[in-house]
Write an enzyme that holds these catalytic residues in place. Structure first.
Site, mmCIF file in Angstrom:
data_model
loop_
_atom_site.group_PDB
_atom_site.id
_atom_site.type_symbol
_atom_site.label_atom_id
_atom_site.label_comp_id
_atom_site.label_asym_id
_atom_site.label_seq_id
_atom_site.Cartn_x
_atom_site.Cartn_y
_atom_site.Cartn_z
ATOM 1 N N GLU A 73 25.406 27.778 19.039
ATOM 2 C CA GLU A 73 25.413 26.414 19.460
ATOM 3 C C GLU A 73 25.632 25.380 18.377
ATOM 4 O OE1 GLU A 73 22.442 29.050 22.077
ATOM 5 O OE2 GLU A 73 22.801 28.841 20.002
ATOM 6 N N GLN A 136 10.809 29.602 25.794
ATOM 7 C CA GLN A 136 12.141 29.060 25.149
ATOM 8 C C GLN A 136 11.649 27.425 25.532
ATOM 9 O OE1 GLN A 136 15.523 30.719 26.905
ATOM 10 N NE2 GLN A 136 15.859 32.032 24.940
ATOM 11 N N LYS A 185 14.899 22.125 34.227
ATOM 12 C CA LYS A 185 15.560 23.052 35.315
ATOM 13 C C LYS A 185 15.497 22.502 36.808
ATOM 14 C CE LYS A 185 16.654 27.846 35.860
ATOM 15 N NZ LYS A 185 16.404 29.369 35.239
ATOM 16 N N MET A 496 30.679 24.528 -5.743
ATOM 17 C CA MET A 496 29.892 23.151 -6.212
ATOM 18 C C MET A 496 28.824 23.426 -7.012
ATOM 19 S SD MET A 496 31.013 20.217 -6.662
ATOM 20 C CE MET A 496 32.152 19.750 -5.418
#
Length: 586
Positions: A73, A136, A185, A496
């Site tokens: 994601e 979830q 949902k 770096m």
């Protein structure tokens, strides 16, 4: 040079009426969500499927919107972000609830820091289960509130499409930025016959596009009187699609130009007036110009610390004209003597109309050319030292067109790509600035490739550390047969960090060494891409030519000098005019 303030979205409603009649009627909340995206002309979306977002994906199945399934994601958010930079319109990403939504957070925060247009759609557990610690479940609205322009919790199938449209429009309104809609949902599965209306941002968010005329007049007067004027073009010039106005203004009044890193491409770097970009690793001559200007005309910049160094030493001799569409940026970091709130292109046109004569600055222009000669961007290539990264970047630049798009991760490779590639066009530099997100480069190249014209090359200049963070997205580039070239500047360090450890931590290279990385050329082949390994100067040009000619994703693993550092360098909080050219000067 004329530009008009945007008209109301309602003006397009009649044009859409014919196409609306041919569409299937909306029957569910999820179909209303997709219809809202279709109404806005969305062509592509990036995401990862999952349980709570599944109804939206089911509706997307019947849409002409192209969906690119990403491997993670975070990659979806970065790809959508880069799509928005190249297209100058909001990019769209999708994820499911819980870990799907939280995996978007880095990309949303990145877009927020860089004022990039982004709409995130996240699935959520059913509304009646919110707060029950369901499977979830995460408070996505709470988590993302600090990193979005605004976020929404959709609670009704009849209004969800309008909410999505509003969020899309708000992302694009005024100063751009990310928005998010959390989609329970039960709402997306819910029945509705409500068609989303024209997308409009909230009335309270309408910005001021035209600056106050009296303030413009005062600014015009000080421009005319300036002896050492300097233009500073930030990322807002590109966001406002105002590069043409900015270029015309600089050339008409022969005012030297410095850019910020996000502003790279707003003014051609091969123009005599251009001093390239300023700040921590900007050119010496850009930083000298900022240090000695008597009038800084800043357009679309937030004056971040990587640009300014120490606030007290930034442009110490200058009065400041600050043009910005966001009033919150005025005098936030650097005091604005002449604030001009409005759209960059419109305000520059206003100034152009108000200025009666160009400033007499011939001696100043000669001085900045002297600094260019005194502090050139060059580097040595000793025979007894490994391949220099600057050389690689210059060969890549020479082998590609002016319209080629460059994406990067974050670190030394990002600085070399910014310093040694000559950018002449806006929206060809796509990088992570404010958040500094390692791993941005590869998913950004995917989003840029989807957004770009077919004949534009897309090159990702990455570091070994950054590339490893999102390397799984190479599978997406292979699956989608995307013509991108990844150039890994591999020094087997987080470069770096190593540079700072050597300079400021007495050389204690704790957790900076990356000699355990895989062989990226072989790994590319395992993914189904083409791979090359390059160790010597005489191999660079041929590998670049072959990789660019390959019609698909390719990876060149350039093994570069691990001791090479990025200079010039202004130490954090230091004075721009006191930049170091070697470690001994830090």
């Amino acid at each position: 040079m004329s530009k008009q303030a945007p008209s109301s979205p309602e003006t397009d409603a009649d044009d859409d009426a014919g196409s609306e009649a041919a569409r299937s009627p909306v029957t569910t909340g999820s179909e209303s969500v997709i219809r809202a995206l279709e109404n806005e002309g969305v062509e592509a979306a990036f995401g990862v499927q999952g349980g709570a977002i599944m109804p939206v994906y089911d509706a997307l199945y019947h849409s002409d919107i192209r969906h690119i399934t990403m491997a993670h994601e975070q990659g979806a958010a970065h790809a959508a972000d880069a799509f928005s930079v190249v297209r100058n319109e909001p990019g769209v990403c999708l994820a499911t609830s819980g870990p799907g939504a939280t995996n978007l957070v880095t990309g949303i925060a990145d877009a927020n820091m860089d004022s990039d247009r982004l709409l995130a759609l996240t699935g959520q557990v059913s509304a009646d289960m919110v707060g029950s610690d369901a499977f979830q479940e995460t408070d996505t609205v709470g988590v993302t509130a600090p990193i979005t322009k605004h976020n929404y919790f959709a609670d009704d199938a009849d209004t969800v499409g309008d909410i999505v449209g509003e969020a899309f429009a708000l992302s694009d309104e005024g100063r751009p930025g990310p928005t998010l809609v959390d989609l329970p949902k039960d709402v997306t599965l819910g029945d509705t016959d409500s068609e989303p209306g024209p997308a409009e941002p909230p009335a309270t968010t309408r910005p001021q596009y035209v600056a106050d005329e009296d303030a413009v007049g005062e600014a015009a007067d000080v421009i005319e009187a300036a002896e050492r004027p300097l233009l500073l073009f930030g990322g807002g010039v590109i966001k406002a699609d105002a590069a043409d106005e900015a270029r015309a203004f600089a050339r008409e009044y022969e005012i030297p130009v410095v850019t910020t890193m996000p502003g790279i491409g707003s003014f051609p770097e091969d123009d005599d007036l251009c001093l390239s970009w300023a700040g921590m690793h900007g050119t010496g001559y850009a930083n000298m110009a900022i240090t000695h200007t008597d009038l800084l005309i800043a357009v679309g910049t937030r004056f971040d610390d990587r640009l300014t160094g120490g606030i007290d030493t930034f442009a110490p001799e200058a009065e400041v004209i600050h043009i910005d569409i966001d009033p919150a940026e005025i005098s936030k970091n650097i005091h604005a003597d002449y604030p001009l709130i409005g759209d960059a292109g419109i305000v520059l046109d206003q100034l152009d109309d108000a200025i009666k004569s160009a400033p007499e600055a011939a001696e100043w222009r000669e001085q900045v050319q002297t600094w260019k000669a005194e502090y050139p961007m060059d580097y040595a290539t000793p025979d007894d030292e490994p391949l220099k990264p600057q050389f690689v970047v210059e060969i890549l630049d020479e082998a590609t067109s002016d319209e080629a798009i460059v994406t990067t991760g974050v670190g030394q490779h990002q600085m070399w790509a910014a310093q040694y590639w000559t950018y002449t066009e806006p929206r060809t530099w796509v990088s992570s600035h404010g958040l500094g997100t390692m791993g941005y480069g590869l998913p950004a190249a995917i989003g840029a490739r989807i957004a770009a014209d077919d004949d534009q090359e897309v090159v990702c200049v990455d570091g070994d550390g950054s590339f490893l963070m999102t390397i799984q997205e190479l599978s997406v580039a292979v699956r989608e047969d995307l013509d991108i070239t990844v150039a890994v500047l591999n020094n087997e360090y987080i470069g770096m960090v190593r540079q700072w450890q050597d300079a400021f931590f007495e050389g204690r290279r704790m957790a900076a060494e990356y000699n355990w990385c895989p062989e990226f050329d072989m790994l590319a082949e395992a993914f189904g891409a083409r791979g090359w390994r390059v160790d010597d100067y005489d191999e660079v040009a041929e590998a670049v030519e072959e990789a660019l000619a390959y019609d698909g994703p390719s990876v060149i693993d350039f093994h570069i000098d691990p001791a090479e550092n990025v200079y010039p360098m202004v130490p954090s909080g230091g004075a721009n005019g006191q930049f170091a050219l070697t470690e001994d000067q830090l």
